[in-house]
Design an enzyme around this catalytic site. Structure first.
Site, PDB file in Angstrom:
ATOM      1  N   GLU A 269      -2.508  -5.619  -1.420  1.00 57.11           N
ATOM      2  CA  GLU A 269      -1.694  -5.892  -0.061  1.00 57.11           C
ATOM      3  C   GLU A 269      -1.153  -4.953   0.993  1.00 57.11           C
ATOM      4  O   GLU A 269       0.088  -4.752   1.102  1.00 57.11           O
ATOM      5  CB  GLU A 269      -0.725  -6.838  -0.469  1.00 57.11           C
ATOM      6  CG  GLU A 269      -0.901  -7.991  -1.430  1.00 57.11           C
ATOM      7  CD  GLU A 269       0.100  -8.627  -2.073  1.00 57.11           C
ATOM      8  OE1 GLU A 269       1.226  -8.072  -1.900  1.00 57.11           O
ATOM      9  OE2 GLU A 269       0.094  -9.712  -2.712  1.00 57.11           O
ATOM     10  N   PRO A 270      -2.001  -3.824   1.437  1.00 61.27           N
ATOM     11  CA  PRO A 270      -1.448  -2.921   2.132  1.00 61.27           C
ATOM     12  C   PRO A 270      -0.914  -3.413   3.460  1.00 61.27           C
ATOM     13  O   PRO A 270      -1.624  -4.203   4.217  1.00 61.27           O
ATOM     14  CB  PRO A 270      -2.498  -1.990   2.251  1.00 61.27           C
ATOM     15  CG  PRO A 270      -3.711  -2.708   2.266  1.00 61.27           C
ATOM     16  CD  PRO A 270      -3.422  -3.852   1.379  1.00 61.27           C
TER      17      PRO A 270
ATOM     18  N   CYS B 281      24.464  -2.539  23.115  1.00 51.87           N
ATOM     19  CA  CYS B 281      25.874  -2.435  23.178  1.00 51.87           C
ATOM     20  C   CYS B 281      26.303  -2.146  21.757  1.00 51.87           C
ATOM     21  O   CYS B 281      27.220  -2.877  21.063  1.00 51.87           O
ATOM     22  CB  CYS B 281      26.784  -3.528  23.714  1.00 51.87           C
ATOM     23  SG  CYS B 281      26.333  -3.959  25.194  1.00 51.87           S
ATOM     24  N   GLU B 282      25.549  -1.126  20.916  1.00 48.53           N
ATOM     25  CA  GLU B 282      25.882  -0.789  19.695  1.00 48.53           C
ATOM     26  C   GLU B 282      25.502   0.360  19.318  1.00 48.53           C
ATOM     27  O   GLU B 282      24.444   0.911  19.896  1.00 48.53           O
ATOM     28  CB  GLU B 282      25.099  -1.658  18.741  1.00 48.53           C
ATOM     29  CG  GLU B 282      25.473  -3.101  18.802  1.00 48.53           C
ATOM     30  CD  GLU B 282      25.053  -3.922  17.276  1.00 48.53           C
ATOM     31  OE1 GLU B 282      24.720  -2.815  16.155  1.00 48.53           O
ATOM     32  OE2 GLU B 282      24.912  -4.814  17.271  1.00 48.53           O
TER      33      GLU B 282
ATOM     34  N   ARG C 151      13.599  -0.487  13.147  1.00 48.68           N
ATOM     35  CA  ARG C 151      13.664   0.400  11.868  1.00 48.68           C
ATOM     36  C   ARG C 151      14.674   1.500  12.109  1.00 48.68           C
ATOM     37  O   ARG C 151      15.358   1.620  11.031  1.00 48.68           O
ATOM     38  CB  ARG C 151      12.228   0.975  11.678  1.00 48.68           C
ATOM     39  CG  ARG C 151      11.380  -0.149  11.768  1.00 48.68           C
ATOM     40  CD  ARG C 151       9.826   0.339  10.981  1.00 48.68           C
ATOM     41  NE  ARG C 151      10.103   0.719   9.638  1.00 48.68           N
ATOM     42  CZ  ARG C 151      10.278   2.119   9.156  1.00 48.68           C
ATOM     43  NH1 ARG C 151      10.160   3.105  10.036  1.00 48.68           N
ATOM     44  NH2 ARG C 151      10.221   2.205   7.998  1.00 48.68           N
TER      45      ARG C 151
ATOM     46  N   GLY D 191       0.771  -1.195   0.095  1.00 50.65           N
ATOM     47  CA  GLY D 191       0.060   0.029  -0.038  1.00 50.65           C
ATOM     48  C   GLY D 191       0.759   1.281   0.056  1.00 50.65           C
ATOM     49  O   GLY D 191       1.999   1.323  -0.136  1.00 50.65           O
TER      50      GLY D 191
ATOM     51  N   TYR E 244      17.132   1.054   8.838  1.00 55.08           N
ATOM     52  CA  TYR E 244      16.978   1.929   7.622  1.00 55.08           C
ATOM     53  C   TYR E 244      17.102   3.346   7.840  1.00 55.08           C
ATOM     54  O   TYR E 244      16.568   4.201   7.277  1.00 55.08           O
ATOM     55  CB  TYR E 244      15.387   1.667   7.102  1.00 55.08           C
ATOM     56  CG  TYR E 244      14.750   0.290   7.196  1.00 55.08           C
ATOM     57  CD1 TYR E 244      15.329  -0.551   6.237  1.00 55.08           C
ATOM     58  CD2 TYR E 244      13.812   0.097   8.305  1.00 55.08           C
ATOM     59  CE1 TYR E 244      14.850  -1.897   6.226  1.00 55.08           C
ATOM     60  CE2 TYR E 244      13.410  -1.373   8.036  1.00 55.08           C
ATOM     61  CZ  TYR E 244      13.803  -2.255   7.193  1.00 55.08           C
ATOM     62  OH  TYR E 244      13.264  -3.596   7.205  1.00 55.08           O
TER      63      TYR E 244
HETATM   64  N1  LLP Z   1       3.296  -7.016  -0.702  1.00 54.54           N
HETATM   65  C1  LLP Z   1       4.450  -7.694  -0.546  1.00 54.54           C
HETATM   66  C2  LLP Z   1       4.729  -8.653  -1.809  1.00 54.54           C
HETATM   67  C3  LLP Z   1       5.451  -6.999   0.302  1.00 54.54           C
HETATM   68  O1  LLP Z   1       6.788  -7.494   0.082  1.00 54.54           O
HETATM   69  C4  LLP Z   1       5.079  -6.145   0.998  1.00 54.54           C
HETATM   70  C5  LLP Z   1       6.092  -5.545   2.007  1.00 54.54           C
HETATM   71  C6  LLP Z   1       3.867  -5.739   1.386  1.00 54.54           C
HETATM   72  C7  LLP Z   1       3.021  -6.245   0.347  1.00 54.54           C
HETATM   73  C8  LLP Z   1       3.370  -4.654   2.116  1.00 54.54           C
HETATM   74  O2  LLP Z   1       4.134  -3.462   1.751  1.00 54.54           O
HETATM   75  P1  LLP Z   1       3.333  -2.349   2.711  1.00 54.54           P
HETATM   76  O3  LLP Z   1       1.887  -1.932   2.605  1.00 54.54           O
HETATM   77  O4  LLP Z   1       3.648  -2.577   4.064  1.00 54.54           O
HETATM   78  O5  LLP Z   1       4.504  -1.111   2.297  1.00 54.54           O
HETATM   79  N2  LLP Z   1      10.597  -3.664   7.070  1.00 54.54           N
HETATM   80  C9  LLP Z   1      10.390  -2.703   6.160  1.00 54.54           C
HETATM   81  C10 LLP Z   1       9.218  -2.690   5.278  1.00 54.54           C
HETATM   82  C11 LLP Z   1       9.480  -4.003   4.319  1.00 54.54           C
HETATM   83  C12 LLP Z   1       8.403  -4.303   3.432  1.00 54.54           C
HETATM   84  C13 LLP Z   1       8.413  -5.897   2.959  1.00 54.54           C
HETATM   85  N3  LLP Z   1       7.431  -6.076   2.056  1.00 54.54           N
HETATM   86  C14 LLP Z   1      10.184  -1.455   6.977  1.00 54.54           C
HETATM   87  O6  LLP Z   1      10.319  -1.552   8.264  1.00 54.54           O
HETATM   88  O7  LLP Z   1      10.027  -0.127   6.648  1.00 54.54           O
END
Ligand code: LLP
Length: 424
Positions: free
Chosen positions: A277-278, A348-349, A316, A243, A320
């Site tokens: 797929e949000p 400890c980082e 996070r 999303g 990132y």
């Molecule tokens: N569909 C697929 C195939 C995906 O790989 C993802 C996220 C989503 C849907 C959902 O995306 P969203 O709507 O949440 O943007 N850990 C990272 C984010 C990794 C996202 C991985 N895939 C963070 O904390 O920013």
């Protein structure tokens, strides 16, 4: 009144003063608002209902963002399907009562065991990432006497203009099938036993704050659907992937209605069922991580606020360089003295830093803070690094709140290790 805001000087989530949760369960602790989760889901649903006439869409919440079964269950009750990326997430979705026909299975490296579970249970769609996976699905489907609806996840080679580590739609990224060679694979899939290629899927990255990369990817997908249909394929679904991005600091993502208008203009003319797929948009701003100040430390020209949450609880920022606002749970007065702190955790980082040079009212040991916008990719990415127990999670609903992840005791964590006999 916003769902997370100060009332009578205390930070509340819905009708609960967050300090009550901290007092009951200790800190750090994740808290999620059912109302915010529902509002976010309904905003997505409404935007899509406004552009479709016959509800030809399914919102499959990407539960990788927050896969707690209580969260899945409450979204499922609102009608959400699930996007899962592992056998574990699939099991959580089943246990939380999500019907298989509302589950999409994504993921770059699915194993035989996971695919067998998906196929036996007859889930809605498997998003296939490579030819080898296709072969594995065909073999299992044949053994099980099933026909499996698949979509290929296309790599459209579009720059999502987000952080490099969460960019997925460029040619050099490991994800998806090159759009040029896709027709060949569809032709092959059509001839394989147990496989029905009915969909096209795309996901170019996460935390997208501009529409243009979505538009570019959707156009390429639409052109592919037309081409595939000319070649005799019955394409009935398009999965538009994750999303919209959200605001952590000063990002200004487009309105959800603008995103839905893109789908109306580019995807809906294809007369397909749209799968969305949000993850982050649904869960991100519905959660906070509560943490207490352990120590204030005066460094050389620096003041450090050492808090009891750390990089293992919310990765996070260290992973990132992500920004999460942090606010005190006691509302600062207008005239309160401002002090500049680095907010750091006990790991400890040096990377275990939440904020650098941030202004706060004067804080003291025991002061309670909320690390905001932590509902997505927070608890799910936490670890036991430094032998720190996983943080409990709490779900708030109006005037009630309950634990939704057991409190992990340090003893339990330590007792998981096994000493071989030859070392005893
Ligand atoms: N569909 C697929 C195939 C995906 O790989 C993802 C996220 C989503 C849907 C959902 O995306 P969203 O709507 O949440 O943007 N850990 C990272 C984010 C990794 C996202 C991985 N895939 C963070 O904390 O920013």
């Amino acid at each position: 009144m916003s769902i997370i805001s100060y009332k009578n000087g205390k930070l509340h989530m819905e009708s609960i003063a967050l300090e009550n949760i901290a007092e009951k369960y200790g800190t750090p602790v994740y808290c999620y608002s059912t109302e915010q989760l529902a509002d976010n889901y309904h905003a997505y649903q409404k935007a899509m209902r406004d552009v479709t006439t016959d509800d030809k869409f399914t919102i499959c919440y990407a539960c990788k963002a927050n896969s707690n079964q209580a969260v899945i269950k409450m979204l499922g009750r609102l009608g959400a399907g699930m996007d899962v990326v592992s056998g574990g997430e699939m099991l959580r979705a089943f246990k939380a009562g999500i019907k298989p026909e509302k589950i999409v299975f994504s993921g770059i490296g699915k194993n035989e065991n996971e695919l067998t579970k998906a196929i036996k249970n007859g889930i809605l769609q498997i998003n296939v990432e490579c030819e080898s996976e296709l072969g594995m699905i065909s073999k299992i489907a044949t053994q099980e006497g099933k026909k499996v609806q698949i979509a290929f996840r296309i790599n459209p080679d579009v720059n999502a203009k987000t952080h490099a580590k969460i960019t997925t739609g460029l040619r050099e990224n490991k994800f998806g099938i090159d759009i040029q060679t896709a027709p060949k694979l569809y032709a092959k899939a059509k001839e394989m036993p147990g496989i029905v290629p009915t969909g096209v899927a795309v996901h170019i990255g996460s935390q997208l704050t501009e529409l243009e990369p979505f538009a570019e990817a959707f156009k390429r997908v639409a052109a592919l659907v037309v081409e595939l249909r000319e070649q005799g394929h019955l394409i009935t679904t398009v999965d538009v992937g994750g999303g919209l991005g959200i605001t952590y600091k000063d990002e200004t993502p487009p309105e959800i209605s603008q995103y839905a208008a893109l789908i109306r203009d580019i995807i809906l003319p294809l007369k397909v069922h749209v799968i969305m797929e949000p993850g982050r948009y649904i869960a991100g701003n519905a959660g906070v991580l509560l943490t207490r100040v352990l120590h204030i430390k005066e460094g050389q020209g620096k003041k450090f606020m050492i808090v009891d949450a750390a990089m293992n609880d919310l990765m996070r920022p260290s992973l990132y360089d992500a920004y999460h606002p942090i606010i005190p749970c006691n509302e600062p007065g207008n005239k309160s003295l401002k002090v500049v702190y680095d907010v750091v955790g006990p790991v400890c980082e040096t990377g275990d830093t939440f904020l650098t040079d941030a202004e706060f009212p004067k804080m003291e040991t025991g002061g309670l803070l909320a690390i905001m916008v932590s509902g997505a990719y927070g608890a799910v990415m936490s670890s036991n690094y430094n032998s720190r127990p996983l943080v409990p999670e709490v779900l708030v609903s109006d005037e009630q709140f309950d634990l939704i992840r057991k409190i992990q005791k340090t003893e339990d964590l330590v007792n998981n290790d096994l000493i071989p006999e030859w070392l005893a």
